[in-house]
Design an enzyme around this catalytic site. Structure first.
Site, PDB file in Angstrom:
ATOM      1  N   GLU A 181       0.825  -1.208   0.000  1.00 42.21           N
ATOM      2  CA  GLU A 181       0.000   0.000   0.000  1.00 42.21           C
ATOM      3  C   GLU A 181       0.863   1.264   0.000  1.00 42.21           C
ATOM      4  OE1 GLU A 181      -3.150  -0.231  -0.551  1.00 42.21           O
ATOM      5  OE2 GLU A 181      -2.985  -2.403  -0.473  1.00 42.21           O
ATOM      6  N   GLU A 229      -0.026  -2.534  -9.843  1.00 40.73           N
ATOM      7  CA  GLU A 229       0.052  -3.578  -8.825  1.00 40.73           C
ATOM      8  C   GLU A 229       1.394  -4.300  -8.856  1.00 40.73           C
ATOM      9  OE1 GLU A 229      -2.189  -4.286  -6.332  1.00 40.73           O
ATOM     10  OE2 GLU A 229      -2.965  -2.385  -7.060  1.00 40.73           O
TER      11      GLU A 229
END
Length: 333
Positions: A181, A229
Site C-alpha cells: 500500500e 500492482e
C-alpha cells in the site's frame, strides 16, 4: 454519495463505476533485516509477540528505482489524456473528500502507539525502509481479506486493513501488505486513480459518445491498474526482503484460510504459476489469457507471484540491496 476506494490488495475482478477498489495492489531469498516475532508465554486464546526489527533503509530511494516498466509505460499514456488532471480536480470536491474521511474515521479503529502498537510499528518501519512518510492506518471489521489506500488531495493519506486479513497473515506477511500500500503512495498512484475513476464516471453520464469514451478510459485504466500492482508488489519485496513472504500473501489471498495456512506451499504455488504460463503459451491460450485478464483490476495471483519471483533474481533488485543502510533496532511487546 459514492466513496472511492483506492489501491488495495483485494483480488476482485471488474470494478464498479462507483467503487474503485482493487488489490493488492513477488525470488531468491535475501534476509538483510527480517522482522522476527517470538511467541511469549501466554494462554492459548491470547498469543502475544515481541517484534524485534533489525531494520534497514534504502538510501535516496526513488519510485522509479523499482517501478515496473509496464507501470511507467501506462502512466505516460494516462498523462497523455488531455485535461485529466484539471477535470479530476474539478469533479472531486471538498464535500466528497469529507464524506470519505468521516466514513472511515467513524467505522474503523485508528492505529497508534497506544492503539494496536504492533501494527503501528510495522507501518512505521515499512515507511522508513521505503523512505516515505507513514500514512494513518485504520483497521476495519470485515470478513473479506482486503487492504486499500485512500489519497485525498491536500490531506494526509490513510491505509485501511480488514480484520480478516490480519487474521489470515503472519506479521511478516502483514508488513508486506502495508509496504504494498505504501508503494501506491510512493508512486503517486492514488492521485491518478482518483482522477481517472471520476473522469470515467463523468463520461458515462454524457450523451452520445460519452459511453464509448468511458469504455475506452476504463480499458486504459484497468491496464494501468494491473501494471501499478506489479510495482507495489516490488515495494512489498523491498520491505520483506524475502520473496517467499510476498508470494505467500498472494497465495493466501488466492485460496488460503487461517485453519490451513500452515499447509500452504509457496514452491508449489510457483510451480502452478509456471504451468499457467505453459498452458497459455499457445495462440489459443494467449487469446484466452488476454480475454481472462482484460477486465481485471489486478493481474492474476499466479502471474504476480511469477513476476516477483523473477524480479527478486534480477540485477536491478540486487543493485537496490547494495544501497541499504542499517538503522537502530526497535522492540515492541
Amino acid at each position: 454519495m459514492a466513496s472511492i476506494s483506492l489501491p488495495s490488495l483485494n483480488l476482485s475482478a471488474k470494478l464498479s463505476p462507483f467503487s474503485l477498489s482493487f488489490t493488492a495492489r513477488n525470488k531468491s531469498v535475501f534476509y538483510l533485516s527480517a522482522v522476527k516475532f517470538t511467541p511469549l508465554k501466554s494462554n492459548r486464546r491470547n498469543k502475544k509477540y515481541i517484534c524485534r526489527a533489525a531494520s534497514v533503509v534504502f538510501r535516496d530511494l526513488d519510485a522509479d528505482d523499482f517501478r515496473h516498466p509496464l507501470d511507467r509505460q501506462n502512466t505516460l499514456l494516462l498523462r497523455a489524456i488531455p485535461g485529466l488532471n484539471d477535470i479530476g480536480k474539478a469533479l472531486l470536491g471538498t464535500v466528497a473528500e469529507q464524506v470519505m474521511l468521516l466514513e472511515n474515521i467513524g467505522t474503523s479503529v485508528l492505529v497508534a502507539k497506544n492503539q494496536l502498537p504492533e501494527l503501528y510499528q510495522l507501518m512505521v518501519e515499512a515507511a522508513k525502509i521505503l523512505n516515505i512518510e507513514a500514512p494513518d492506518l485504520y483497521v476495519r471489521q470485515s470478513p473479506m481479506p482486503n487492504a486499500y489506500t485512500l489519497a485525498i488531495s491536500g490531506k494526509k493519506p490513510f491505509v485501511v486493513v480488514h480484520t480478516s486479513l490480519v487474521e489470515l497473515l503472519t506479521r511478516k506477511e502483514l508488513q508486506a501488505v502495508l509496504a504494498h500500500e505504501l508503494g501506491h503512495l510512493k508512486c503517486d498512484h492514488g492521485v491518478w486513480l482518483t482522477f481517472a475513476n471520476i473522469l470515467t464516471l463523468g463520461a458515462y453520464t454524457l450523451p452520445g459518445l460519452g459511453g464509448l469514451i468511458a469504455e475506452r478510459l476504463e480499458e486504459q485504466l484497468f491496464r494501468w491498474l494491473r501494471a501499478a500492482e506489479l510495482t507495489c508488489d516490488r515495494a512489498a519485496l523491498l520491505v520483506a526482503q524475502d520473496p517467499k513472504v510476498v508470494i505467500s500473501v498472494l497465495m493466501k489471498l488466492a485460496g488460503g484460510c487461517p485453519s490451513m495456512a500452515d499447509q500452504l506451499n509457496v514452491d508449489a504455488f510457483l510451480d502452478q504459476a509456471r504451468s499457467y504460463d505453459k498452458a497459455s503459451s499457445s495462440p489459443v491460450g494467449w487469446y484466452i489469457r488476454n480475454a481472462q485478464t482484460r477486465q481485471l483490476s489486478h493481474p492474476l495471483p499466479v502471474l504476480r507471484a511469477r513476476e516477483i519471483d523473477e524480479w527478486s533474481r534480477s540485477k536491478e533488485y540486487k543493485s537496490l540491496l547494495n544501497r541499504v543502510t542499517p538503522v537502530k533496532s526497535v522492540q515492541i511487546v
